[in-house]
Write an enzyme that holds these catalytic residues in place. Structure first.
Site, PDB file in Angstrom:
ATOM      1  N   ARG A 173      51.367  27.144  39.915  1.00  0.00           N
ATOM      2  CA  ARG A 173      50.730  27.597  38.672  1.00  0.00           C
ATOM      3  C   ARG A 173      51.654  27.352  37.478  1.00  0.00           C
ATOM      4  O   ARG A 173      51.732  28.158  36.549  1.00  0.00           O
ATOM      5  CB  ARG A 173      50.350  29.074  38.738  1.00  0.00           C
ATOM      6  CG  ARG A 173      49.425  29.433  39.869  1.00  0.00           C
ATOM      7  CD  ARG A 173      48.053  28.741  39.764  1.00  0.00           C
ATOM      8  NE  ARG A 173      47.253  29.070  40.928  1.00  0.00           N
ATOM      9  CZ  ARG A 173      47.272  28.358  42.064  1.00  0.00           C
ATOM     10  NH1 ARG A 173      48.023  27.276  42.161  1.00  0.00           N
ATOM     11  NH2 ARG A 173      46.527  28.708  43.083  1.00  0.00           N
ATOM     12  N   SER A 223      41.901  35.108  37.622  1.00  0.00           N
ATOM     13  CA  SER A 223      43.072  35.787  38.188  1.00  0.00           C
ATOM     14  C   SER A 223      44.119  35.998  37.098  1.00  0.00           C
ATOM     15  O   SER A 223      44.576  35.037  36.483  1.00  0.00           O
ATOM     16  CB  SER A 223      43.661  34.963  39.335  1.00  0.00           C
ATOM     17  OG  SER A 223      42.726  34.852  40.391  1.00  0.00           O
ATOM     18  N   GLU A 230      49.389  35.164  34.628  1.00  0.00           N
ATOM     19  CA  GLU A 230      49.013  33.753  34.519  1.00  0.00           C
ATOM     20  C   GLU A 230      48.658  33.356  33.093  1.00  0.00           C
ATOM     21  O   GLU A 230      49.069  32.304  32.625  1.00  0.00           O
ATOM     22  CB  GLU A 230      47.847  33.432  35.462  1.00  0.00           C
ATOM     23  CG  GLU A 230      48.232  33.339  36.919  1.00  0.00           C
ATOM     24  CD  GLU A 230      47.198  32.586  37.740  1.00  0.00           C
ATOM     25  OE1 GLU A 230      46.510  31.727  37.173  1.00  0.00           O
ATOM     26  OE2 GLU A 230      47.087  32.865  38.943  1.00  0.00           O
TER      27      GLU A 230
END
Length: 346
Positions: free
Chosen positions: A170, A246, A342
């Site tokens: 990520r 998320s 994130e």
């Protein structure tokens, strides 16, 4: 003379429809970018000099904590094509403003499998490399070939391969050294001609079995459909309930720390990594701390998926960040594990 039409600068532009949390904030100025040449001209335009810049595609990976005092570039670059092929793969190019899920569906309609596990991930093609999006056993980097980007400081076009992008979990160059320096205008993906299904994740395997693929290998379309079904069952639609998917990364810990955790938390959900470290399920950690379904004001943890923070109506970015920090504090206190957000928080 600038090629950039002065009418394209819109003052006091509302951003509520341009971030998936639905935060009701405004930009000092905004500009809709539909061509790479327009972007190059816009960043060189004297009127943009000295202004902070924010690039928004789908707005699915950002938390806006207030009005943005600068120029927002709304990326609306569209287009997709099979650029070339060799003996082993097709190379498919898509513009940075293409909606990601639509692009994945288009590749399958062209008979080009390989991205189906990444179905229904929100955002645009241009955002995919920034985050190195991944789901259900596949990361974007595995299908990445190259990208084109415009450097904001100069308006120059650069081309970058996977090495230059420095992809991680990520993560990428664009979230670190390259943050706020480039706009990705197109991405080329390498889709292998010899395709193998990836259906090992439990939720995905159960959905495929329910659709008759318990004993037969699924097609790429079947995987696509199953991923869509699983995600829709777990994740709220941002059009109905503001969210950014998320909110936290799944943390990766050393094997020794995992073994220590397992002695007190024998049911902890984990995934062994190739380097011997262990990835933990952030949603499980959050749920174990009792946060699933809880709220702080109008910001809340979704009742079906603890990884997802939602705007129940009228929440501010500051409220969502306060909720996120409370969750991070509790997870750290109980498990000694730090959760990393994130989305980019501004």
């Amino acid at each position: 003379m600038s090629q950039f039409d002065s009418a394209a600068f819109i003052a006091g532009f509302p951003l509520k429809a341009h971030n998936t949390f639905g935060f009701d904030v405004r930009a000092q100025f905004a500009c809709r970018i539909e061509r790479e040449e327009q972007l190059m001209a816009a960043v060189r335009d004297p009127r943009a000099a000295g202004l902070p810049r924010l690039v928004l595609g789908g707005g699915s990976n950002v938390v806006l904590t207030g009005d943005f005092g600068g120029l927002v570039l709304l990326i609306a670059l569209r287009g997709r094509r099979v650029a070339r092929e060799d003996n082993d793969a097709w190379y498919v190019e898509a513009a940075g403003g293409e909606p990601w899920h639509e692009f994945v569906g288009w590749t399958l309609a062209q008979g080009l499998p390989g991205l189906e596990n990444l179905a229904l991930i929100p955002g645009t093609v241009g955002a995919a490399p920034i985050q190195n999006i991944g789901a259900y056993g596949l990361e974007m980097v595995e299908r990445f070939a190259s990208l084109r980007a415009v450097e904001l400081a100069t308006g120059d076009v650069v081309e970058m391969d996977a090495h230059a992008c420095r992809f991680g979990y990520r993560d990428s160059f664009f979230k670190r050294e390259g943050r706020d320096r480039f706009v990705i205008t197109s991405v080329t993906f390498r889709l292998p001609k010899v395709w193998q299904p990836r259906a090992g994740y439990a939720d995905l395997a159960r959905e495929l079995a329910a659709k008759g693929h318990a004993d037969t290998p699924p097609t790429a379309q079947a995987i696509f459909d199953a991923v869509v079904a699983v995600r829709r069952a777990k994740l709220p639609d941002p059009l109905e309930l503001g969210n950014a998917g998320s909110f936290f990364k799944n943390p990766v810990v050393e094997a020794a720390q995992f073994e220590a955790l397992k002695t007190t938390e024998p049911e902890i959900v984990s995934y062994l990594q190739p380097d011997g470290r262990v990835k933990l399920a952030a949603g499980w950690l959050i749920d174990r701390c009792g946060w699933k379904g809880r709220a702080m004001g109008a910001a809340a943890v979704h009742e079906r998926q603890a990884l997802v923070l939602v705007n129940r109506g009228g929440a501010s970015g500051t409220e969502v960040l306060a909720l996120a920090k409370a969750i991070q504090r509790d997870v750290l206190e109980r498990f000694g594990v730090e959760l990393e957000a994130e989305p980019v928080c501004l």
